[in-house]
Design a protein around this motif. Structure first.
Motif, PDB file in Angstrom:
ATOM      1  N   PRO A  86       0.798  -1.321  -0.046  1.00 59.72           N
ATOM      2  CA  PRO A  86       0.112   0.014   0.053  1.00 59.72           C
ATOM      3  C   PRO A  86       0.977   1.057  -0.185  1.00 59.72           C
ATOM      4  N   PRO A  87       0.728   2.096  -0.783  1.00 59.90           N
ATOM      5  CA  PRO A  87       1.355   3.385  -0.720  1.00 59.90           C
ATOM      6  C   PRO A  87       1.609   3.881   0.564  1.00 59.90           C
ATOM      7  N   SER A  88       0.647   3.930   1.598  1.00 58.59           N
ATOM      8  CA  SER A  88       0.886   4.487   2.759  1.00 58.59           C
ATOM      9  C   SER A  88       1.379   3.703   3.707  1.00 58.59           C
ATOM     10  N   GLN A  89       1.802   2.467   3.237  1.00 60.87           N
ATOM     11  CA  GLN A  89       2.363   1.502   4.215  1.00 60.87           C
ATOM     12  C   GLN A  89       3.484   0.710   3.409  1.00 60.87           C
ATOM     13  N   PRO A  90       4.669   1.553   3.161  1.00 58.51           N
ATOM     14  CA  PRO A  90       5.629   0.854   2.088  1.00 58.51           C
ATOM     15  C   PRO A  90       6.501  -0.123   2.999  1.00 58.51           C
ATOM     16  N   GLU A  91       6.389  -0.062   4.103  1.00 59.37           N
ATOM     17  CA  GLU A  91       7.249  -1.155   5.032  1.00 59.37           C
ATOM     18  C   GLU A  91       6.688  -2.504   4.769  1.00 59.37           C
ATOM     19  N   LEU A  92       5.545  -2.566   4.716  1.00 55.13           N
ATOM     20  CA  LEU A  92       4.749  -3.876   4.479  1.00 55.13           C
ATOM     21  C   LEU A  92       4.563  -4.531   3.201  1.00 55.13           C
ATOM     22  N   GLU A  93       5.357  -5.644   2.785  1.00 56.15           N
ATOM     23  CA  GLU A  93       5.181  -6.135   1.231  1.00 56.15           C
ATOM     24  C   GLU A  93       4.413  -7.327   1.478  1.00 56.15           C
ATOM     25  N   ILE A  94       3.263  -7.484   0.149  1.00 55.88           N
ATOM     26  CA  ILE A  94       2.538  -8.502   0.260  1.00 55.88           C
ATOM     27  C   ILE A  94       2.932  -9.293  -1.047  1.00 55.88           C
ATOM     28  N   THR A  95       3.331 -10.624  -0.710  1.00 58.19           N
ATOM     29  CA  THR A  95       3.968 -11.285  -1.554  1.00 58.19           C
ATOM     30  C   THR A  95       3.023 -12.118  -2.407  1.00 58.19           C
ATOM     31  N   ILE A  96       3.144 -12.087  -3.859  1.00 57.10           N
ATOM     32  CA  ILE A  96       1.790 -12.582  -4.474  1.00 57.10           C
ATOM     33  C   ILE A  96       2.608 -13.843  -5.196  1.00 57.10           C
ATOM     34  N   GLU A  97       2.166 -14.956  -4.717  1.00 61.14           N
ATOM     35  CA  GLU A  97       2.722 -16.289  -5.062  1.00 61.14           C
ATOM     36  C   GLU A  97       1.907 -17.206  -5.609  1.00 61.14           C
ATOM     37  N   THR A  98       2.181 -18.115  -6.777  1.00 64.16           N
ATOM     38  CA  THR A  98       1.281 -19.296  -6.980  1.00 64.16           C
ATOM     39  C   THR A  98       1.761 -20.270  -6.216  1.00 64.16           C
ATOM     40  N   PRO A  99       0.964 -21.405  -6.374  1.00 65.07           N
ATOM     41  CA  PRO A  99       1.173 -22.694  -5.648  1.00 65.07           C
ATOM     42  C   PRO A  99       2.667 -23.293  -5.914  1.00 65.07           C
ATOM     43  N   ASP A 100       3.065 -23.049  -7.079  1.00 67.63           N
ATOM     44  CA  ASP A 100       4.366 -23.799  -7.448  1.00 67.63           C
ATOM     45  C   ASP A 100       5.497 -22.830  -7.072  1.00 67.63           C
ATOM     46  N   SER A 101       5.350 -21.865  -6.266  1.00 66.31           N
ATOM     47  CA  SER A 101       6.284 -20.821  -5.989  1.00 66.31           C
ATOM     48  C   SER A 101       7.308 -21.276  -4.769  1.00 66.31           C
ATOM     49  N   ASN A 102       7.005 -22.253  -3.861  1.00 62.52           N
ATOM     50  CA  ASN A 102       7.630 -22.773  -2.918  1.00 62.52           C
ATOM     51  C   ASN A 102       8.297 -23.999  -3.302  1.00 62.52           C
ATOM     52  N   PRO A 103       9.530 -23.869  -3.295  1.00 64.99           N
ATOM     53  CA  PRO A 103      10.516 -24.994  -3.899  1.00 64.99           C
ATOM     54  C   PRO A 103      10.494 -26.102  -2.903  1.00 64.99           C
ATOM     55  N   SER A 104      10.006 -25.868  -1.669  1.00 64.83           N
ATOM     56  CA  SER A 104      10.024 -26.776  -0.600  1.00 64.83           C
ATOM     57  C   SER A 104       8.851 -27.787  -0.500  1.00 64.83           C
ATOM     58  N   SER A 105       7.852 -27.248  -1.362  1.00 63.07           N
ATOM     59  CA  SER A 105       6.455 -28.099  -1.200  1.00 63.07           C
ATOM     60  C   SER A 105       6.634 -29.192  -2.120  1.00 63.07           C
ATOM     61  N   SER A 106       6.015 -30.281  -1.640  1.00 63.12           N
ATOM     62  CA  SER A 106       5.677 -31.618  -2.425  1.00 63.12           C
ATOM     63  C   SER A 106       4.816 -31.127  -3.692  1.00 63.12           C
TER      64      SER A 106
END
Length: 138
Positions: free
Chosen positions: A46-66
């Motif tokens: 959010p422009p008024s909360q630049p210190e918070l980043e919302i990571t948009i990820e897909t289910p295949d983004s986590n290399p540790s997931s089976s």
């Protein structure tokens, strides 16, 4: 001890569709959009909360997931069963009108809740419930 949330995660099925909602409708700013080894790392704030980043990820983004975990996560996402985000606004009715007018799926029109907020809810393009609330003044 002073700790703060710096990143949170939301699972989507398509980064570009998600950016159409989070960036173009909600007005969040893209902080990073990085492709690495077949994955994509996208964060918005959010422009008024630049210190918070919302990571948009897909289910295949986590290399540790089976493969099975990724399949189950995709199924839950498709059912709208994954938790989303809650934003705070100073005018929930105006926020609702702006998002509704974008064509987003409305889950709940603005309502005064017993727990002290007036809130509304939408689904993002992936099916996540995204809520917007405004603390009620006493």
């Amino acid at each position: 001890m002073d700790i703060k949330v710096s990143h949170c995660f939301i699972t989507v099925d398509d980064h570009d569709k998600a950016l159409g909602f989070y960036r173009d409708v909600l007005g969040l700013e893209v902080r990073s959009d990085v492709k690495f080894e077949g994955m994509r790392w996208v964060t918005v704030s959010p422009p008024s909360q630049p210190e918070l980043e919302i990571t948009i990820e897909t289910p295949d983004s986590n290399p540790s997931s089976s493969a099975e975990d990724k399949r189950k996560q995709s199924e839950l996402l498709a059912k709208g069963m994954l938790r989303g985000l809650i934003f705070v606004t100073d005018d929930v009715d105006a926020t609702f009108a702006q998002i509704r007018d974008s064509g987003a799926e409305v889950l709940q029109e603005p309502v005064d809740q017993a727990y002290g907020v007036r809130d509304c809810a939408f689904r993002d393009p992936a099916g996540n419930m995204i809520r917007f609330n405004q603390p009620r003044k006493n």
